[in-house]
Scaffold this active site. Structure first.
Site, PDB file in Angstrom:
ATOM      1  CE1 TYR A 144      -4.047   1.933   0.593  1.00  0.00           C
ATOM      2  CE2 TYR A 144      -2.800   3.049   2.342  1.00  0.00           C
ATOM      3  CZ  TYR A 144      -3.966   3.118   1.605  1.00  0.00           C
ATOM      4  OH  TYR A 144      -4.704   3.998   1.603  1.00  0.00           O
ATOM      5  CE  LYS A 148      -3.526   4.769  -1.623  1.00  0.00           C
ATOM      6  NZ  LYS A 148      -4.850   5.437  -2.457  1.00  0.00           N
TER       7      LYS A 148
HETATM    8  P1  NAP Z   1     -13.518   2.296   0.396  1.00  0.00           P
HETATM    9  O1  NAP Z   1     -14.793   2.734   1.323  1.00  0.00           O
HETATM   10  O2  NAP Z   1     -13.018   0.989   0.629  1.00  0.00           O
HETATM   11  O3  NAP Z   1     -13.701   2.764  -1.148  1.00  0.00           O
HETATM   12  C1  NAP Z   1     -12.921   2.354  -2.061  1.00  0.00           C
HETATM   13  C2  NAP Z   1     -13.541   2.333  -3.479  1.00  0.00           C
HETATM   14  O4  NAP Z   1     -12.418   1.921  -4.407  1.00  0.00           O
HETATM   15  C3  NAP Z   1     -14.789   1.427  -3.525  1.00  0.00           C
HETATM   16  O5  NAP Z   1     -15.904   2.069  -4.221  1.00  0.00           O
HETATM   17  C4  NAP Z   1     -14.332   0.313  -4.345  1.00  0.00           C
HETATM   18  O6  NAP Z   1     -15.103  -0.216  -5.026  1.00  0.00           O
HETATM   19  C5  NAP Z   1     -13.167   1.038  -5.350  1.00  0.00           C
HETATM   20  N1  NAP Z   1     -12.368   0.101  -5.984  1.00  0.00           N
HETATM   21  C6  NAP Z   1     -11.659  -0.876  -5.335  1.00  0.00           C
HETATM   22  N2  NAP Z   1     -11.055  -1.494  -6.249  1.00  0.00           N
HETATM   23  C7  NAP Z   1     -11.275  -0.817  -7.483  1.00  0.00           C
HETATM   24  C8  NAP Z   1     -11.281  -1.155  -8.794  1.00  0.00           C
HETATM   25  N3  NAP Z   1     -10.237  -2.162  -9.263  1.00  0.00           N
HETATM   26  N4  NAP Z   1     -11.728  -0.600  -9.849  1.00  0.00           N
HETATM   27  C9  NAP Z   1     -12.476   0.457  -9.588  1.00  0.00           C
HETATM   28  N5  NAP Z   1     -12.825   0.755  -8.152  1.00  0.00           N
HETATM   29  C10 NAP Z   1     -12.361   0.020  -7.239  1.00  0.00           C
HETATM   30  O7  NAP Z   1     -12.155   3.121   0.697  1.00  0.00           O
HETATM   31  P2  NAP Z   1     -11.946   4.711   1.020  1.00  0.00           P
HETATM   32  O8  NAP Z   1     -11.654   4.755   2.669  1.00  0.00           O
HETATM   33  O9  NAP Z   1     -13.109   5.754   0.772  1.00  0.00           O
HETATM   34  O10 NAP Z   1     -10.802   5.052   0.354  1.00  0.00           O
HETATM   35  C11 NAP Z   1     -10.830   5.931  -0.756  1.00  0.00           C
HETATM   36  C12 NAP Z   1      -9.251   6.200  -1.317  1.00  0.00           C
HETATM   37  O11 NAP Z   1      -8.825   6.974  -0.094  1.00  0.00           O
HETATM   38  C13 NAP Z   1      -8.490   4.940  -1.247  1.00  0.00           C
HETATM   39  O12 NAP Z   1      -7.582   5.380  -2.443  1.00  0.00           O
HETATM   40  C14 NAP Z   1      -7.619   4.923   0.073  1.00  0.00           C
HETATM   41  O13 NAP Z   1      -6.449   4.367  -0.286  1.00  0.00           O
HETATM   42  C15 NAP Z   1      -7.508   6.482   0.321  1.00  0.00           C
HETATM   43  N6  NAP Z   1      -7.339   6.525   1.656  1.00  0.00           N
HETATM   44  C16 NAP Z   1      -8.105   6.282   2.652  1.00  0.00           C
HETATM   45  C17 NAP Z   1      -7.903   6.432   4.070  1.00  0.00           C
HETATM   46  C18 NAP Z   1      -8.788   6.219   5.232  1.00  0.00           C
HETATM   47  O14 NAP Z   1      -8.494   6.334   6.166  1.00  0.00           O
HETATM   48  N7  NAP Z   1      -9.885   5.619   4.657  1.00  0.00           N
HETATM   49  C19 NAP Z   1      -6.726   7.208   4.284  1.00  0.00           C
HETATM   50  C20 NAP Z   1      -5.627   7.449   3.344  1.00  0.00           C
HETATM   51  C21 NAP Z   1      -6.058   7.305   1.879  1.00  0.00           C
HETATM   52  P3  NAP Z   1     -16.020  -1.703  -4.379  1.00  0.00           P
HETATM   53  O15 NAP Z   1     -16.502  -1.301  -3.018  1.00  0.00           O
HETATM   54  O16 NAP Z   1     -16.886  -1.956  -5.438  1.00  0.00           O
HETATM   55  O17 NAP Z   1     -14.844  -2.579  -4.286  1.00  0.00           O
END
Ligand code: NAP
Length: 235
Positions: A144, A148
């Site tokens: 990861y 990133k």
């Molecule tokens: P999340 O709720 O798990 O959402 C991730 C989204 O990405 C889901 O809609 C998922 O779709 C989609 N996805 C995964 N694989 C995919 C693919 N191959 N093609 C198209 N869509 C895909 O996570 P989140 O926390 O909102 O994260 C959003 C972004 O923020 C990510 O890049 C994550 O790394 C980043 N981020 C999050 C945090 C945190 O604390 N939450 C911190 C730093 C960075 P499905 O549900 O259909 O699989």
């Protein structure tokens, strides 16, 4: 008049915690949104959903063509789709390395390749959702954090390549945001994470979404940057 009336954004992972909030905030400003989701969403009332695996180049190209046919233009790309498959290196499988790099990093590249001409034409904005883990590293997250950190390099290079064309490219590095991605972590992991945050609370998806809107609407001289949004977190 709303700020983004007549504009069109593609948001990947629009059904997820942060993606959903980004869609809401941008659509409230009048932006039309194409959400690229891996699995069909239960709630896509304020955007047009495309079922696309961002790792599948052909699927990405075809979906971008469909967006152009339907909306006639693309102004903003938010590379938000991302996954985690955490493990210590001893136990991390090659498959878990590949799938995280392919989704988080190569997926963003695929999206950029398919939209770049259109974004340049419209003097648009690309926002890549990275992570503080891409800057600092984290135990159990070599895949990861590499993905990133890769997004940060991609962001900076792209900003240099296209700055003179008025296409802006920035990355956002969130800390711990309350979404389905972090919901699955154990209470112990959450407790340890909370102690590292000076504001002593986790972030909300809307707080990241408002930063996306700021970078699009107001950040007109911000380019090639990584904006950290983590409530003061020390990893
Ligand atoms: P999340 O709720 O798990 O959402 C991730 C989204 O990405 C889901 O809609 C998922 O779709 C989609 N996805 C995964 N694989 C995919 C693919 N191959 N093609 C198209 N869509 C895909 O996570 P989140 O926390 O909102 O994260 C959003 C972004 O923020 C990510 O890049 C994550 O790394 C980043 N981020 C999050 C945090 C945190 O604390 N939450 C911190 C730093 C960075 P499905 O549900 O259909 O699989």
């Amino acid at each position: 008049m709303k700020m983004l009336e007549g504009k069109v954004a593609i948001v990947t992972g629009a059904s997820g915690g942060i993606g959903r909030a980004i869609v809401k905030v941008l659509s409230e400003e009048g932006c039309a949104i194409a959400g690229f989701n891996f699995t069909p969403s239960m709630d896509s009332s304020d955007y047009t959903e495309y079922i696309v695996d961002v790792t599948d180049r052909n699927a990405v190209e075809n979906a971008v063509k469909s967006v152009l046919e339907r909306f006639g233009r693309i102004d903003f790309l938010v590379n938000n789709a991302g996954i985690t498959k955490d493990n210590l290196v001893y136990r991390m499988s090659y498959e878990d390395w590949d799938s995280v790099i392919n989704t988080n990093l190569t997926g963003a590249f695929n999206m950029i390749k398919a939209t770049i001409r259109e974004l340049v034409k419209n003097e648009g904005v690309i926002i890549n959702i990275s992570s503080v883990v891409g800057l600092e590293g984290n135990v159990g997250q070599v895949n990861y954090s590499a993905s990133k950190a890769g997004l940060i390099g991609l962001t900076k290079s792209l900003a240099k390549e296209f700055g003179k064309k008025n296409l802006r490219v920035n990355a956002i590095a969130p800390g711990f945001i309350e979404t389905p991605m972090t919901e699955k972590l154990s209470e112990e992991v959450k407790k340890v994470a909370l102690e590292k945050i000076s504001m002593r609370r986790f972030g909300k998806p809307e707080e990241v979404a408002k930063l996306v809107k700021f970078l699009i609407v107001d950040g007109t001289y911000i380019n090639g940057q990584v904006i950290v949004i983590d409530g003061g977190m020390e990893l």
